[in-house]
Design a protein around this motif. Structure first.
Motif, PDB file in Angstrom:
ATOM      1  N   SER A 116       0.835  -1.199   0.000  1.00  0.00           N
ATOM      2  CA  SER A 116       0.000   0.000   0.000  1.00  0.00           C
ATOM      3  C   SER A 116       0.865   1.242   0.000  1.00  0.00           C
ATOM      4  O   SER A 116       0.945   1.960   0.973  1.00  0.00           O
ATOM      5  N   GLU A 119      -0.628   5.035   0.169  1.00  0.00           N
ATOM      6  CA  GLU A 119      -1.469   5.379   1.299  1.00  0.00           C
ATOM      7  C   GLU A 119      -1.113   6.732   1.900  1.00  0.00           C
ATOM      8  O   GLU A 119       0.047   7.102   1.977  1.00  0.00           O
ATOM      9  N   ASP A 120      -2.132   7.458   2.333  1.00  0.00           N
ATOM     10  CA  ASP A 120      -1.904   8.737   2.989  1.00  0.00           C
ATOM     11  C   ASP A 120      -1.385   8.479   4.402  1.00  0.00           C
ATOM     12  O   ASP A 120      -2.032   7.798   5.197  1.00  0.00           O
ATOM     13  N   SER A 123      -3.558   9.211   7.392  1.00  0.00           N
ATOM     14  CA  SER A 123      -4.900   8.632   7.447  1.00  0.00           C
ATOM     15  C   SER A 123      -5.013   7.611   8.570  1.00  0.00           C
ATOM     16  O   SER A 123      -4.022   7.071   9.055  1.00  0.00           O
ATOM     17  N   VAL A 125      -6.253   4.713   8.180  1.00  0.00           N
ATOM     18  CA  VAL A 125      -5.869   3.410   7.628  1.00  0.00           C
ATOM     19  C   VAL A 125      -4.378   3.164   7.848  1.00  0.00           C
ATOM     20  O   VAL A 125      -3.956   2.102   8.285  1.00  0.00           O
ATOM     21  N   TRP A 126      -3.593   4.191   7.560  1.00  0.00           N
ATOM     22  CA  TRP A 126      -2.144   4.051   7.721  1.00  0.00           C
ATOM     23  C   TRP A 126      -1.793   3.783   9.181  1.00  0.00           C
ATOM     24  O   TRP A 126      -0.996   2.922   9.493  1.00  0.00           O
ATOM     25  N   TYR A 147       4.578   0.738   4.925  1.00  0.00           N
ATOM     26  CA  TYR A 147       3.340   1.325   4.395  1.00  0.00           C
ATOM     27  C   TYR A 147       3.559   2.800   4.090  1.00  0.00           C
ATOM     28  O   TYR A 147       4.273   3.485   4.805  1.00  0.00           O
ATOM     29  N   GLY A 148       2.891   3.278   3.053  1.00  0.00           N
ATOM     30  CA  GLY A 148       3.059   4.671   2.661  1.00  0.00           C
ATOM     31  C   GLY A 148       4.337   4.831   1.866  1.00  0.00           C
ATOM     32  O   GLY A 148       5.046   3.867   1.598  1.00  0.00           O
TER      33      GLY A 148
END
Lengths: 530, 480
Positions: A116, A119-120, A123, A125-126, A147-148
């Motif tokens: 991912s 990804e922000d 966020s 989600v992150w 991530y990100g």
């Protein structure tokens, strides 16, 4: 009850690196049931000849901050070491040229869907990922994030480095930050800094150990010598340029750490195979030797079929896991014979080995890894493979091996303990473990990782460095767990929540007897050398 | 100021140092947020002689750590920082008011030959976060009990007043922190209740009612016997910290006179007549003294809502102690104290001997004291009830436990495991020393048992704990 009475005659911390091979006179003492008076090297699964790996005897050994100088160097290392050193010297741009020459080996640029990247980083989600891992240089430059994107996290990583430096300014070392529901663990491995942010209930030590794996993964691509060299020259070098295309190796390793008990146990599991078949495969591999060949490893998926090594050369299980990871995360090796430089950091952080990686048959899971010290050895090793295949194909063993591939695992019901859902059994002296396939309640990825989390929890309690435990029994609403460590083995059991303690005690006895009965099939009892 | 208590290991020259307080400070990042004014953030700093820039740097690190962790969870910032040499604990006691406690890891000093400085090894895995996190929160609760909230002090007299109060309180309080003997009991911060039959309990309740009726100034009453609580009109959290103050600070200071013989000079003049044994532990030592002052300590309760400031009167007769709390707006006079003494003294003396008798009867029934095969700690989160047969004596300065510190830490580990999941659990471990430790969590209750039956197996241990539960906690259901 006999199971819980630890034999007092056995010193607890007996083994030192390299002295693991079971002493000869012990060999005859393999009793029907292993429990009474179990001695190291006679536990179920203990190798009969000599140990296959130099492996960390204990979890502690691994987590100890081992600098190359303090590492136990395998004997005969000088020869290998020298050549490796030489290699490292002319390394400069070798990585790239190597890959240009053999484009089929180059680690793919493919980025699996689940990476991912976009990804922000602000966020929810992150933030909600169970385990973040960041790698940065000592200049605070991002090298890797799970991530990100590294770009979006460059200021966060700058702060990480600042925290490390501020604490160091006090002649102190930052270890971890704890908050409700998560923790941040720091590992300084010059010239890199690794940071893990985890919502799991793993201990600091476990998380640090995982970061070490990531560190060694990077070293395995570059060698420590080159890594140091780069940053000595240019402190704020962007290492991503060199590592481009290898992120999926780290991604995959992190997934293995979350799911594969082998990495937790510092052990490897084998393809269940009749010992006669395994011995034949081993001897065929043994016969297909070459001058600079050091290790021949045959894998079936993520399981070891056999490993043949040069006399006096030992493979550390961590290095083997890195090889597994390399093979497991690239499909390119399926397309032909692969030839890739790889540093086995637990063996020697300074130089490259060269690995010939190929599948025995295009659609087969059997993957052969031949590790050589000579980077011009491609055709020699290719020939080794041919000879091995030839020899193997002439025998029925190859058929039995292919047959065995159809059931690479076994069901826990074979043991015949109804309440037993799953278990891990590790023979300490051989560094091998066995475990049945995951039963129904743990088949989803989420449940699988939850079960692994429980094992990680048991493991960290048993191996708490200052107050280790002999055994732990935990009875909860979803399952009952029992873990037991002796000088010979480690055992982790997962029972249905309806099981009683009496049943658990009986199950341990029954299971150990079963493993003893099946050890020929489940373990490599007679490892071979060239 | 370093509090070091070296313990010589026998045979070698190694020195073992227990955990100790390195520093303790309080800051508010919203004060002095402009560059160059960082010092204004610091409201209290111990040790005070630390150089200004170092103070600013240490506070800055804490701010940075807290801010950094908000990247990963904006609502749950850092609670502790582990480093090789020490642990730092962060607690946002009130909005933007952070208290930080830095505890040095235990360490071993190994001498080197050739006059080189000794090697120091830090033992990084010894300190339990839960224990010291609780100690830090208790520091604040104790401050609040006697001083009210930071916010109120700010309203009343600005930063100056707050800093004065902090200085005055923590200067003395920090000296009473004994970090080396903190353990699981600090995590619970529980209250030991005195076991009592219904009849005697009713007697006590009617005594409290009578007194509150006659002396209508009294807002709250708490009744203790033998340092154990029997009745309290306060909210649980207020009682918890008051109980801590009484049992670890006030009572120990006043225990000597009663242990001393009647003619001992230590024994204070007992009010002339010997009709009763009642006396004030706070306020006037002797009512007959014409110079006697009628000043009582002030405490603050219900700070969340009604925010009450109260006089704390502690009155004791033999082993029975009663706390009377009266609104601070009322001035307490000699007349009131005499009235209270006359009313409560005789009744409490009688009640105390009643309880004592009852207690001895119960003890006889339960059979002679023999050293049991097990020791245990019990805690109930609902009523804060706590019981320990591991701790022989618990005062501010010493916590004498009858088991090895490593076993206490295993209890702490199990407690952490329980805290992680909100479900009933049981954990049984066998330590390397072959001791068995059993932890049970059921509903809001936790029970920890240490068994010294080295050759027992899991099944036998389970039976033993079942027997214990049946005799000690027969009405509590524990997961089997």
């Amino acid at each position: 009850m006999a199971v819980y009475v630890h034999n007092k005659g056995i010193p607890w911390e007996v083994q030192q690196n390299g002295t693991l091979a079971p002493v000869d006179h012990l060999r005859n003492e393999r009793s029907e049931s292993p429990t009474p008076g179990l001695v190291v090297g006679t536990e179920p699964g203990a190798g009969q000849e000599s140990a296959m790996f130099v492996h960390a005897q204990s979890f502690e050994d691994l987590t100890a901050d081992s600098e190359p100088t303090t590492e136990p160097e395998p004997e005969g290392e000088t020869v290998l070491g020298e050549s490796a050193e030489e290699e490292a010297l002319c390394l400069g741009a070798e990585q790239e040229t190597q890959e240009e020459q053999q484009p089929e080996v180059e680690v793919e640029e493919e980025r699996p869907e689940n990476r991912s990247k976009e990804e922000d980083v602000c966020s929810e989600v992150w933030r909600s990922h169970r385990k973040h891992v960041f790698v940065l240089s000592e200049a605070g430059k991002p090298i890797y994030t799970r991530y990100g994107t590294e770009e979006a996290l460059s200021s966060t990583m700058g702060v990480m480095m600042a925290l490390v430096s501020v604490v160091e300014a006090d002649k102190n070392i930052i270890r971890s930050i704890h908050a409700d529901g998560y923790k941040v663990v720091f590992l300084r491995k010059t010239p890199l800094v690794l940071v893990g942010v985890s919502q799991t209930c793993q201990s600091d030590r476990e998380l640090t150990r995982e970061l070490q794996y990531i560190y060694y993964q990077i070293v395995s691509l570059l060698t420590l010598t080159q890594l140091n060299h780069i940053f000595q020259h240019k402190q704020n070098y962007d290492l991503r340029r060199l590592l481009a295309g290898s992120e999926h190796l780290t991604d995959n390793l992190l997934r293995l750490l979350d799911r594969d008990p082998g990495l937790l146990l510092s052990a490897v599991t084998c393809l269940p195979l009749a010992s006669s078949t395994r011995d034949l495969v081993s001897s065929s591999l043994q016969a297909a030797k070459a001058k600079s060949l050091v290790f021949s490893i045959l894998l079936a998926g993520d399981r070891l079929v056999t490993l043949v090594r040069k006399k006096d050369q030992y493979l550390h299980h961590m290095d083997l896991h890195l090889l597994f990871n390399l093979v497991g995360s690239s499909s390119s090796f399926r397309e032909g014979e692969g030839w890739t430089p790889i540093c086995l950091p637990k063996f020697n952080t300074a130089g490259f080995f060269h690995a010939h990686i190929s599948y025995l048959e295009p659609a087969s899971d059997l993957c052969l890894i031949l590790v050589s010290t000579d980077r011009e050895d491609f055709f020699n090793l290719s020939d080794c493979k041919r000879r091995f295949l030839e020899r193997l194909s002439r025998r029925t063993a190859y058929q039995s091996l292919k047959e065995a591939l159809k059931c690479p695992s076994y069901s826990v019901t074979q043991v015949g303990i109804p309440e037993l859902r799953h278990f891990l059994y590790k023979s300490k002296s051989s560094g091998l473990y066995t475990s049945p396939e995951l039963p129904l309640p743990y088949q989803s990825l989420e449940e699988q990782e939850r079960l692994m989390g429980l094992y990680q929890y048991l493991h960290s309690r048993l191996h708490q460095p200052t107050r280790p435990l002999r055994s732990i029994y935990r009875c909860g609403e979803t399952e009952n767990l029992l873990a037991w460590v002796t000088s010979g083995f480690e055992l982790y059991l997962c029972f249905s929540p309806l099981g009683t303690k009496a049943m658990a005690v009986a199950a341990v006895n029954k299971l150990l007897k079963w493993i003893r009965r099946e050890e020929d099939r489940l373990f490599i009892l007679s490892p071979m050398t060239y | 100021m370093l509090m070091i208590s070296p313990r010589m290991a026998s045979g070698t020259q190694e020195k073992q140092y227990t955990p100790s307080l390195l520093s303790f400070f309080l800051y508010n990042p919203s004060f002095g947020s402009r560059e160059g004014e960082e010092e204004k953030k610091i409201l209290f700093y111990h040790p005070s002689e630390v150089e200004k820039n170092e103070k600013i740097r240490n506070v800055g690190l804490c701010e940075a750590i807290v801010q950094f962790t908000r990247t990963f969870c904006p609502t749950k910032p850092a609670k502790s920082l582990h480093t090789q040499k020490n642990r730092q604990f962060f607690f946002e006691a009130e909005d933007s008011f952070w208290i930080v406690m830095v505890v040095r890891n235990p360490m071993v000093e190994k001498p080197n030959k050739d006059g080189r400085p000794p090697t120091i090894e830090y033992q990084e895995e010894e300190i339990l976060d839960t224990v010291y996190g609780a100690v830090l929160r208790e520091c604040y609760s104790m401050y609040k009990l006697f001083n009210g909230t930071f916010g109120r002090a700010m309203e009343a007299g600005g930063v100056e007043l707050l800093m004065q109060k902090l200085d005055k309180f923590f200067y003395r309080y920090l000296q009473t922190l004994h970090l080396q003997s903190c353990d699981l009991l600090d995590v619970f911060g529980g209250i030991a209740f005195f076991p009592l039959d219904k009849m005697t309990y009713l007697k006590i309740q009617s005594f409290v009612n009578r007194v509150e009726e006659s002396l209508s100034l009294i807002k709250y009453t708490a009744f203790l016997y033998n340092d154990q609580l029997i009745w309290s009109g306060l909210e649980q959290d207020d009682m918890r910290i008051l109980y801590k103050y009484l049992t670890t600070s006030l009572f120990p200071r006043h225990s000597e006179p009663e242990l001393a013989g009647r003619d001992s000079p230590l024994r204070p003049e007992v009010a002339g007549n010997l009709l009763h044994y009642g006396r004030f532990l706070t306020g006037p030592a002797n009512l007959k003294d014409p110079e006697a002052k009628f000043r009582f300590p002030r405490i603050f309760v219900n700070t969340e809502d009604s925010y009450e400031e109260l006089h704390l009167i502690v009155y004791k007769a033999m082993s029975a102690a009663v706390c009377f709390m009266i609104s601070a707006s009322v001035e307490l006079t000699r007349e009131f104290c005499e009235q209270l003494d006359g009313l409560v003294g005789p009744q409490l003396t009688l009640l105390a001997s009643d309880i004592c008798e009852q207690y001895n009867v119960n003890r006889r029934i339960s059979g002679p004291d023999k050293e049991p095969q097990f020791k245990f700690i019990y805690f109930n989160h609902m009523n804060l009830a706590e019981k320990s047969t591991i701790h022989m004596r618990k005062t501010a300065s010493v916590s004498l436990t009858s088991v090895h510190p490593d076993l206490m830490k295993i209890l702490g580990d199990i407690n952490c495991d329980f805290a992680r999941v909100d479900e009933d659990e049981e954990i049984i471990v066998k330590a390397m020393t072959d001791y068995w430790v059993v932890g049970k969590k059921s509903d809001q209750r936790e029970l920890y048992v240490i068994l010294n039956q080295k050759n027992a197996n899991l099944i036998e241990v389970n039976e033993e704990v079942k027997r214990l539960c049946a005799t000690q906690f027969n009405n509590i259901f524990f997961l089997d």
